[in-house]
Design a protein around this motif. Structure first.
Motif, PDB file in Angstrom:
ATOM      1  N   ASP A 214       0.834  -1.200   0.000  1.00  0.00           N
ATOM      2  CA  ASP A 214       0.000   0.000   0.000  1.00  0.00           C
ATOM      3  C   ASP A 214       0.869   1.251   0.000  1.00  0.00           C
ATOM      4  N   THR A 216      -0.389   4.331  -0.758  1.00  0.00           N
ATOM      5  CA  THR A 216      -1.214   5.544  -0.726  1.00  0.00           C
ATOM      6  C   THR A 216      -0.753   6.480   0.384  1.00  0.00           C
ATOM      7  N   GLY A 221      -6.348   8.740  -0.501  1.00  0.00           N
ATOM      8  CA  GLY A 221      -5.925   7.784  -1.509  1.00  0.00           C
ATOM      9  C   GLY A 221      -4.891   8.300  -2.488  1.00  0.00           C
ATOM     10  N   LEU A 223      -1.311   9.171  -3.931  1.00  0.00           N
ATOM     11  CA  LEU A 223      -0.001   8.570  -3.723  1.00  0.00           C
ATOM     12  C   LEU A 223       1.028   9.610  -3.297  1.00  0.00           C
ATOM     13  N   TYR A 247      -2.276  -3.895  -4.468  1.00  0.00           N
ATOM     14  CA  TYR A 247      -1.159  -2.951  -4.394  1.00  0.00           C
ATOM     15  C   TYR A 247      -1.604  -1.592  -4.900  1.00  0.00           C
ATOM     16  N   SER A 248      -0.933  -0.563  -4.437  1.00  0.00           N
ATOM     17  CA  SER A 248      -1.131   0.793  -4.943  1.00  0.00           C
ATOM     18  C   SER A 248       0.225   1.480  -4.957  1.00  0.00           C
ATOM     19  N   SER A 250       3.214   3.607  -7.991  1.00  0.00           N
ATOM     20  CA  SER A 250       3.566   3.861  -9.382  1.00  0.00           C
ATOM     21  C   SER A 250       4.791   3.039  -9.746  1.00  0.00           C
ATOM     22  N   ASP A 338      -3.730   2.728 -15.029  1.00  0.00           N
ATOM     23  CA  ASP A 338      -2.423   2.511 -15.620  1.00  0.00           C
ATOM     24  C   ASP A 338      -2.555   1.975 -17.044  1.00  0.00           C
TER      25      ASP A 338
END
Length: 345
Positions: A214, A216, A221, A223, A247-248, A250, A338
């Motif tokens: 995670d 975030t 929320g 990133l 998952y979160s 980039s 994405d």
């Protein structure tokens, strides 16, 4: 031998022969015109003829097209072909004509080898051993006692590699209070056997705790810029009773991972995209004019039918195709997803 036992259920099914995934022969069919939100009528007389009282059991209800939900059965009378439940699933597309379900987690349903039931009030475990395997003093039964065997936070440049997880998984998260980051994490050659499980046997229909990375770090929320670069390489996820991986972040890469014999059910409206009041738009296109991952090139919306996305006209050999799925919230705001790609040969 690490053989997964099955919650006492109706109709019967087993993990050992993978019949738990057979929705045609081991789930029960819903009567289309007689069912509605909060009430299900069985398609044939199997439920009626079972003579069982399903009140208090947990229903696994595949009633939202590709979405399945969990709910406690509020009322059912032995000899009846219908039961009621409380629908708390939010907005979703109902597909009664194709709906199926099964019921579990009640002692009366314990009637076949490889099934088990736990009475949490009396703290008594009921178990029917597999066919041909006697239950002796040397028999070993293993049960899940924790969700996360490893927790990671405030970490950079970490490689987790060559570890076997049994009945547990891991969690990596940034600290929302102190704003500690997780960056450049690599999960390499990890084997997850039965990493997550529901608590339906305890009459809890919430989400199971899955592997979570995670990034975030904020309640809204958004990133943090330092939460990025997560790689999942050469991992195996086997036998999860719940969402396997979330998952979160980039710059996330999933490469050569195996997901097998996992099943995911939801009980709340935020658990799956179509049950949250959101719709999604898909865009597919090939690269053109030097366009890369951050540009869709000759992108367009493909045909969408019955929650499936179809790229009409087929694909050409030797072309890299990109796709992106954007979520459209109820207020009309588009949350851009994405960009993913594949190359034909």
């Amino acid at each position: 031998d690490d053989l997964m036992m099955t919650n006492a259920r109706w109709p019967n099914a087993k993990w050992s022969d993978k019949s738990v995934f057979d929705g045609v022969n081991h789930w029960s069919k819903v009567a289309n015109k007689l069912s509605r939100k909060g009430k299900i009528t069985n398609y044939n007389d199997d439920l009626k003829n079972s003579g069982l009282n399903m009140t208090g059991a947990i229903g696994i209800l595949n009633i939202g097209s590709w979405n399945s939900f969990m709910a406690k059965i509020d009322s059912h009378t032995p000899g009846s072909n219908e039961f009621t439940y409380t629908d708390t699933f939010g907005k979703y597309k109902q597909k009664w004509g194709k709906a199926i379900y099964y019921l579990e987690d009640k002692l009366e349903l314990l009637d076949a080898p490889e099934e088990w039931f736990f009475d949490k009030d009396a703290k008594v475990l009921y178990f029917i051993p597999p066919t041909g395997k006697a239950f002796t003093e040397e028999t070993t039964l293993r049960g899940k006692v924790m969700s996360y065997a490893m927790k990671i936070t405030d970490s950079y440049n970490v490689v987790i590699k060559n570890i076997d997880f049994f009945g547990a998984t891991l969690k990596a998260s940034c600290n929302r209070t102190t704003r500690k980051y997780i960056n450049r994490l690599r999960f390499d050659s990890l084997n997850f056997n039965f990493p997550c499980a529901s608590k339906r046997m305890l009459k809890e229909v919430g989400l199971s705790e899955c592997m979570l990375v995670d990034g975030t770090g904020r309640p809204d929320g958004i990133l943090y810029v330092n939460n990025r670069n997560y790689t999942f390489f050469n991992n195996t996820f086997h036998g999860a009773d719940g969402k396997v991986l979330a998952y979160s972040g980039s710059n996330v890469l999933l490469d050569n991972n195996l997901f097998e014999y996992n099943v995911y059910f939801s009980s709340d409206e935020g658990a799956v995209a179509s049950a949250s009041g959101e719709e999604s738009d898909a865009y597919v296109g090939s690269a053109g004019n030097g366009d890369k991952r951050d540009n869709m090139g000759s992108a367009g919306r493909p045909d969408r039918r019955d929650n499936m996305v179809y790229l009409e006209g087929g694909v050409e050999a030797g072309v890299t195709y990109y796709w992106r799925v954007d979520a459209v919230r109820e207020d009309g705001v588009v949350v851009r997803g994405d960009v993913w790609s594949f190359t034909t040969v």
